[in-house]
Structure formats: C-alpha cells, structure tokens
Write a protein that holds these residues in place. Structure first.
Motif, PDB file in Angstrom:
ATOM      1  N   VAL A 106      21.124  61.345  47.908  1.00  0.00           N
ATOM      2  CA  VAL A 106      22.039  62.175  47.138  1.00  0.00           C
ATOM      3  C   VAL A 106      21.778  61.934  45.657  1.00  0.00           C
ATOM      4  O   VAL A 106      21.649  60.800  45.217  1.00  0.00           O
ATOM      5  N   THR A 107      21.678  63.011  44.902  1.00  0.00           N
ATOM      6  CA  THR A 107      21.622  62.933  43.449  1.00  0.00           C
ATOM      7  C   THR A 107      22.923  63.518  42.941  1.00  0.00           C
ATOM      8  O   THR A 107      23.308  64.608  43.354  1.00  0.00           O
ATOM      9  N   GLN A 108      23.586  62.790  42.037  1.00  0.00           N
ATOM     10  CA  GLN A 108      24.869  63.277  41.528  1.00  0.00           C
ATOM     11  C   GLN A 108      24.890  63.276  40.014  1.00  0.00           C
ATOM     12  O   GLN A 108      24.541  62.275  39.381  1.00  0.00           O
ATOM     13  N   PHE A 109      25.262  64.397  39.451  1.00  0.00           N
ATOM     14  CA  PHE A 109      25.571  64.541  38.032  1.00  0.00           C
ATOM     15  C   PHE A 109      24.446  64.074  37.114  1.00  0.00           C
ATOM     16  O   PHE A 109      24.696  63.491  36.066  1.00  0.00           O
ATOM     17  N   SER A 131      23.255  68.258  40.898  1.00  0.00           N
ATOM     18  CA  SER A 131      23.443  67.377  42.045  1.00  0.00           C
ATOM     19  C   SER A 131      22.695  67.985  43.217  1.00  0.00           C
ATOM     20  O   SER A 131      22.592  69.223  43.327  1.00  0.00           O
ATOM     21  N   ARG A 133      21.867  67.352  47.663  1.00  0.00           N
ATOM     22  CA  ARG A 133      22.117  66.591  48.882  1.00  0.00           C
ATOM     23  C   ARG A 133      21.579  67.377  50.075  1.00  0.00           C
ATOM     24  O   ARG A 133      21.418  68.597  50.010  1.00  0.00           O
TER      25      ARG A 133
END
Length: 164
Positions: A106-109, A131, A133
C-alpha cells in the motif's frame, strides 16, 4: 463487515444493493479514482479525471494506459507508449501501482510534482498526492490509484527563479 459504520454512527449497510448511488458518490468526489489492470490500463475511473487532467476529455479512456490517459508529458514528448518511455522506470506512480499489484503493498499520501499536458497542448506542472493499493474483485486483481491535486506554492516558484 456486516454493518460498516462511520464515526457518526450512520450505517452504510443500506447501500449494499445500490451501485447507482455509489457511482454517483464516486463521480462527485474531488479525488481522481482510477481502477487499473496489471498492464496499467484504465478499467474504470470517476469524473474527477477530467478536472484534474483536462487532456483526458479528448478521448475514450477505457483500456488506455494510465500515462496516456492523464497526459503524462514524458509519454507525449517521446511519442511512445506509457511504460516504454525513458522516464517510466523511475515513475513513482508506475512503481507504486505495480508494487501494489505484485506485492500487495500500500502506498499512502505520497507527494510528487510532474509535468502533464493540458487540453490546450501546454505543458504544466501539477503537484499530486497519490495512494495505491491492490483491489481483488471476484477472480481478478486490480490496482486502485487515488490522485489529488495539491495547491501550487508560488513562493517556491519565485525562490527557484531567484536562484538561477
């Protein structure tokens, strides 16, 4: 997840059978929501793509590669397919999306600034927060990418101009 509730204690369970209502919500949020396959092609997207990336208004986007759909300047400048430019191997959006697909990460912000073309053919820098996923659905796997425009800081632009 029988009865998903928000912090205001209002249940969303009544929406389970209402895809029309959920589509209306998706098309009215400011974030650009992209559903991509493993080839980085758009499978689905909301209307915010047309606001954030005006070049996308000019064509049918279904199964178009992500960079081509959003007007990636590298793809346009090199006149080659998204995924094949000299910049693609270092593209944060591409790396994060494929990592989500392959590694279920997951990549967030995450924040980036990149050049894109608008509908007038002008190259413009856009600051983005994104973001990614993995989104498994039925027998398929997809990537959800959410893109949001960040305000452009004119003081940074002035400082950069004064240092050159």
């Amino acid at each position: 997840m029988e009865n998903l509730t928000t912090s205001t204690n209002v249940s969303f369970s009544f929406l389970k059978g209402s895809s029309e209502f959920l589509n209306i919500i998706l098309d009215n949020i400011n974030s650009c929501v992209l559903l991509l396959n493993n080839k980085m092609e758009l499978v689905s997207f909301n209307d915010a793509i047309k606001t954030l990336f005006p070049l996308s208004r000019q064509s049918d986007l279904k199964f178009i590669k992500c960079g081509e759909a959003i007007g990636c300047a590298h793809q346009v400048d090199e006149q080659t397919e998204c995924g094949s430019t000299t910049k693609c191997r270092d593209c944060e959006l591409r790396i994060s999306a494929l990592s989500s697909y392959i590694n279920d990460s997951v990549t967030q912000f995450k924040k980036i600034e990149r050049p894109f073309y608008n509908e007038s053919g002008e190259k413009i820098n856009i600051k983005l927060q994104y973001s990614t996923r993995l989104f498994p659905f039925e027998t398929e796997k997809y990537i959800i990418m959410v893109l949001e425009s960040l305000p452009y800081d004119k003081t940074q632009e002035k400082e950069a101009l004064n240092t050159h």
